[in-house]
Design an enzyme around this catalytic site. Structure first.
Site, PDB file in Angstrom:
ATOM      1  N   HIS A 100      39.974  -8.472   1.247  1.00 36.34           N
ATOM      2  CA  HIS A 100      40.070  -7.944   2.610  1.00 36.34           C
ATOM      3  C   HIS A 100      39.386  -6.575   2.580  1.00 36.34           C
ATOM      4  O   HIS A 100      39.462  -5.873   1.567  1.00 36.34           O
ATOM      5  CB  HIS A 100      41.507  -7.662   3.048  1.00 36.34           C
ATOM      6  CG  HIS A 100      42.429  -8.836   3.081  1.00 36.34           C
ATOM      7  ND1 HIS A 100      43.080  -9.306   1.973  1.00 36.34           N
ATOM      8  CD2 HIS A 100      42.871  -9.605   4.113  1.00 36.34           C
ATOM      9  CE1 HIS A 100      43.854 -10.322   2.309  1.00 36.34           C
ATOM     10  NE2 HIS A 100      43.747 -10.534   3.594  1.00 36.34           N
ATOM     11  N   ASP A 103      41.625  -3.923   1.217  1.00 39.13           N
ATOM     12  CA  ASP A 103      42.023  -3.965  -0.197  1.00 39.13           C
ATOM     13  C   ASP A 103      41.041  -3.161  -1.023  1.00 39.13           C
ATOM     14  O   ASP A 103      41.420  -2.438  -1.927  1.00 39.13           O
ATOM     15  CB  ASP A 103      41.939  -5.372  -0.827  1.00 39.13           C
ATOM     16  CG  ASP A 103      42.551  -6.458  -0.012  1.00 39.13           C
ATOM     17  OD1 ASP A 103      43.543  -6.192   0.667  1.00 39.13           O
ATOM     18  OD2 ASP A 103      42.027  -7.596  -0.083  1.00 39.13           O
TER      19      ASP A 103
END
Ligand code: XLS
Ligand code: NI
Ligand code: NI
Length: 435
Positions: A100, A103
């Site tokens: 993501h 992240d």
């Protein structure tokens, strides 16, 4: 400095090995049904679980030790984490990865700053991919953690939030494109509702579809050729998520004329949360020509959450691989370990144990599935079970043009049908011969 000093690279040592850091079944170059195991299985690691999951639960804080992480939101810290992640991929022999936006790079004070951070980290990730010979299976945007998405992102009642989500998706597609991503996933974390009392479902679904159409247009515009996926899940964090299962996703895609642009990314624990088996969800997706990729994990039969455990159940991995082989294998997709360690397994080395176990469980599943297919009894049984459709009235119905009058004439002359046994138990016994 190595963050997993206990091991060099996990090697295949065969079923008799007692070495916890060796594969007992996953032998990357071993050929099964004409392809190597690594070509069949296309393992991916999830950046969010490996690098960012502190293992907190609703009752307690993080336990995971991450000695490489200074706990800050700095870009520098993000760059260092990326190095550790690629060491992890090397040592486990995992070829693919997924992320993501939030992240890999921090969400900073404003969108422009967050975008700049993502660009900087993506550049570094690109270099690491090259150095280590790894590929991006898919990227995605995290549209569920930040408080602004409390009411949803593409389905938020607030149009400014919708716009913010669109901007985040654009930047995440850019990063995925830049990294040569084979796919891009939309998981609708908060695209659903807590209660219908305050929700206009029709408008929310229209908005979600509009957002996905914009993403399709943008993808074409920049020449991103990766596959778009929708990942179904019935609930959690919402009470009801719109993309609740494979069938609901397919219906949504068809209703909004998006079917040509999306496939599904099916996750085992989401299937079971939806009250389905993984086999069911994969069957629904494959039958629609829409199985793209798999989030490989498993739930806990005693806990009703998305516990995201590592796949260890050989029956489960066998069923998945039977489906994948039947489909003719993955094209853009793979088996992404969307799985986390238990909160008690807090040491970095547990990341290795967890992934080694998942890889071996799937390697066994693959070998067992190939053996079941080579044996042929299961497939023959199913074929024979439908034999009445291969000729006579059945074949006529399948080719079209039969009326209720025709069926009546047939039923009158054929009399009461005689049924064959479904032999479920016998077939279960056959599967057990191979497990
Ligand atoms: C959460 C989802 C998520 C997606 C990516 O339940 O599985 O991790 O795979 O956003
Ligand atoms: Ni997932
Ligand atoms: Ni999940």
């Amino acid at each position: 400095m190595s963050q997993f000093p206990e091991i060099t690279k996990v090697q295949y040592e065969g079923p008799d090995s007692k070495n916890p850091f060796a594969f007992k079944h996953y032998n990357a170059d071993e050929v099964v049904e004409g392809k190597t195991m690594s070509e069949h299985l296309r393992f991916g690691a999830a950046y969010w679980h490996v690098m960012r999951n502190g293992l907190a639960d609703p009752f307690g804080g993080p336990t995971a030790l991450m000695p490489w992480d200074d706990g800050s939101d700095s870009v520098d810290n993000a760059l260092k984490r990326a190095d550790v992640f690629f060491e992890f991929l090397d040592k486990t022999g995992i070829d693919f990865w997924c992320f993501h936006d939030r992240d890999v790079a921090p969400e900073l004070g404003d969108l422009a700053k967050s975008n700049a951070a993502l660009e900087k980290v993506a550049e570094h990730l690109g270099q690491l991919q090259q150095q280590h010979g790894k590929k991006l299976l898919w990227g995605t945007a995290c549209l569920f953690t930040h408080p602004r998405y409390a009411h949803g992102a593409g389905t938020s009642p607030n149009a400014d939030v919708f716009a913010y989500a669109g901007a985040q998706i654009k930047a995440a597609i850019d990063a995925t494109h830049q990294l040569g991503g084979l796919g891009y996933t939309f998981w609708g974390g908060r695209e659903g509702y807590g209660s219908l009392i305050n929700t206009n479902m029709k408008r929310e679904l229209d908005h979600l579809a509009a957002l996905l159409h914009m993403a399709v247009d943008y993808k074409k515009k920049i020449g991103f050729e990766g596959q778009f996926y929708i990942e179904p899940k019935p609930q959690e964090p919402t009470t009801h998520q719109y993309d609740s299962d494979a069938a609901a996703c397919l219906n949504f895609l068809q209703a909004y004329d998006l079917m040509d642009h999306f496939k599904l990314n099916i996750e085992t624990n989401h299937a079971t949360l939806a009250g389905h088996t993984m086999q069911h969800e994969l069957t629904v997706a494959i039958d629609a020509g829409a199985l793209g990729s798999i989030d490989a994990n498993q739930g806990d039969t005693l806990i009703g959450w998305d516990t995201d455990q590592f796949p260890t159940d050989i029956y489960g991995t066998t069923q998945v691989m039977l489906k994948v082989l039947e489909m003719g294998g993955f094209t853009t997709g793979g088996l992404n370990f969307d799985a986390k360690r238990r909160r008690e397994s807090h040491e970095p080395i547990d990341l290795i144990h967890a992934h080694v176990g998942g890889m071996d469980a799937f390697a066994r599943g693959l070998k067992i599935a190939a053996a079941i297919r080579a044996d042929g009894r299961l497939a023959d049984f199913v074929k024979t079970r439908y034999a009445s459709w291969d000729s006579g009235i059945g074949a006529k119905v399948e080719s079209g043009g039969v009326t209720l009058e025709d069926l009546t004439a047939h039923a009158l002359s054929a009399g009461e049908p005689t049924l064959d046994s479904g032999r479920q138990e016998m077939l279960e016994n056959i599967i057990n011969e191979f497990i």
